[in-house]
Design an enzyme around this catalytic site. Structure first.
Site, PDB file in Angstrom:
ATOM      1  N   GLY A  17      17.905  77.889  55.626  1.00 39.63           N
ATOM      2  CA  GLY A  17      17.261  76.635  56.000  1.00 39.63           C
ATOM      3  C   GLY A  17      17.717  76.188  57.383  1.00 39.63           C
ATOM      4  N   GLN A  18      17.288  74.986  57.788  1.00 35.48           N
ATOM      5  CA  GLN A  18      17.613  74.479  59.128  1.00 35.48           C
ATOM      6  C   GLN A  18      19.117  74.393  59.364  1.00 35.48           C
ATOM      7  OE1 GLN A  18      14.971  71.480  61.021  1.00 35.48           O
ATOM      8  NE2 GLN A  18      14.720  70.733  58.944  1.00 35.48           N
ATOM      9  N   TYR A 141      12.333  62.644  44.929  1.00 38.94           N
ATOM     10  CA  TYR A 141      13.277  63.349  45.800  1.00 38.94           C
ATOM     11  C   TYR A 141      14.577  62.567  45.955  1.00 38.94           C
ATOM     12  CZ  TYR A 141      15.470  64.777  50.207  1.00 38.94           C
ATOM     13  OH  TYR A 141      16.382  65.139  51.164  1.00 38.94           O
ATOM     14  N   LYS A 145      18.413  63.486  44.510  1.00 38.92           N
ATOM     15  CA  LYS A 145      19.559  63.651  45.408  1.00 38.92           C
ATOM     16  C   LYS A 145      20.701  62.710  45.008  1.00 38.92           C
ATOM     17  CE  LYS A 145      19.840  65.843  48.832  1.00 38.92           C
ATOM     18  NZ  LYS A 145      20.388  67.218  49.077  1.00 38.92           N
TER      19      LYS A 145
END
Length: 303
Positions: A17-18, A141, A145
């Site tokens: 991922g980033q 989301y 989290k």
């Protein structure tokens, strides 16, 4: 040698991922040994396959490689899709995080976990969010989290949680890349101006995490921290700055309200993070968002 400079074995999840990719760039300059894992392969880089939703698999990997610390960059991050993909989102952002915490608790190791400004948003804030504020997520989301953070606390392994915001980088799909493309190809663009936060260059966050680990600033500093770049802006102003820095001047960028864009999820109207605790604890400089954006766009435009 003293224990403090013992070489650590560090496992990175979501390495493709980033943030994971930015950590890959910095890892060779540290004194620790890194193992990069993800669910899928990525061309050009070495990735060890690992499914973090499988506790036995995580524990086997930790045992086999004598892992001292996990940096969790893996997450389900599609905010809109999460509303209909509840089960997978919950599995990755909550249960998998619990697995990582459980595995590290068993070996008395550390978990460095990346969370999000989306744990806030339910209350109309107009001052930067602090670490000790109650989470008020507005969607699946953010809620998943927040449950991941709570799972870490419940399991009780050594941990540092870093909430970040508006992440972009040279890698993967992100807002900056999308807007570079749109402002270069469209004559007109509407972007919301009533959601404020701070764009964060993933390279800066990666460097902060690596510095903290490399300088062994973990011990005695357990808990939650906020990290984003300095400053505050709206998505509209962010887009204007992207276009300006890239020289995409022929696109007309117009401000609009969030209500003009029907979305399955209500996003935080103000999710600026208060970084005081981070700066006081770790004594690390935090770059201004425009300075970092400039560097990233320069890299992207010369690629």
């Amino acid at each position: 040698t003293t224990n403090s400079i013992k070489k650590m074995n560090i496992l990175v999840t979501g390495a493709n991922g980033q943030l994971g990719n930015e950590i890959r760039l910095l890892a060779p300059s540290t004194s620790d040994h890194f193992l990069f894992t993800d669910v899928c392969e990525q061309e050009g880089v070495e990735t060890t396959p690992l499914d973090i939703t499988n506790l036995a698999e995580v524990q086997a990997m930790v045992a086999e490689h004598h892992i001292d610390l996990i940096i969790n960059c893996a997450a389900y991050t599609n905010v809109d899709k999460a509303e209909s993909d509840v089960e997978l989102c919950e599995r990755l952002n909550h249960h998998a995080v619990e697995n990582l915490a459980t595995a590290m608790k068993a070996v008395d190791g550390w978990l460095v976990h990346v969370s999000t400004d989306y744990v806030f948003g339910g209350d109309p804030y107009n001052t930067p969010c602090r670490e000790d504020q109650t989470g008020t997520p507005t969607g699946v989301y953010g809620a998943s989290k927040l449950r991941g953070e709570q799972a870490i606390a419940r399991v009780g392994c050594h941990h540092l949680i870093f909430r970040t915001a508006w992440l972009y980088s040279r890698f993967g799909k992100n807002f900056v890349k999308t807007m570079l493309h749109l402002t270069a190809t469209k004559r007109e663009l509407k972007v919301v101006f009533d959601q404020c936060g701070t764009p964060t260059f993933a390279g800066d966050l990666a460097k902060a995490l690596i510095d903290i680990i490399d300088q062994r600033k973990l011990e005695g500093n357990e808990g939650i921290y906020h990290y984003s770049n300095e400053g505050v802006t709206s998505w509209y102003d962010f887009t204007q700055m992207i276009a300006c820095l890239a020289g995409n001047v022929s696109c007309r960028i117009l401000p609009c309200y969030s209500s003009e864009y029907p979305s399955p999820v209500k996003r935080p109207a103000y999710s600026v993070l208060d970084k005081t605790k981070f700066k006081e604890t770790f004594q690390l400089a935090v770059p201004y968002w425009i300075d970092s954006l400039q560097l990233c766009i320069r890299d992207l435009c010369t690629q």
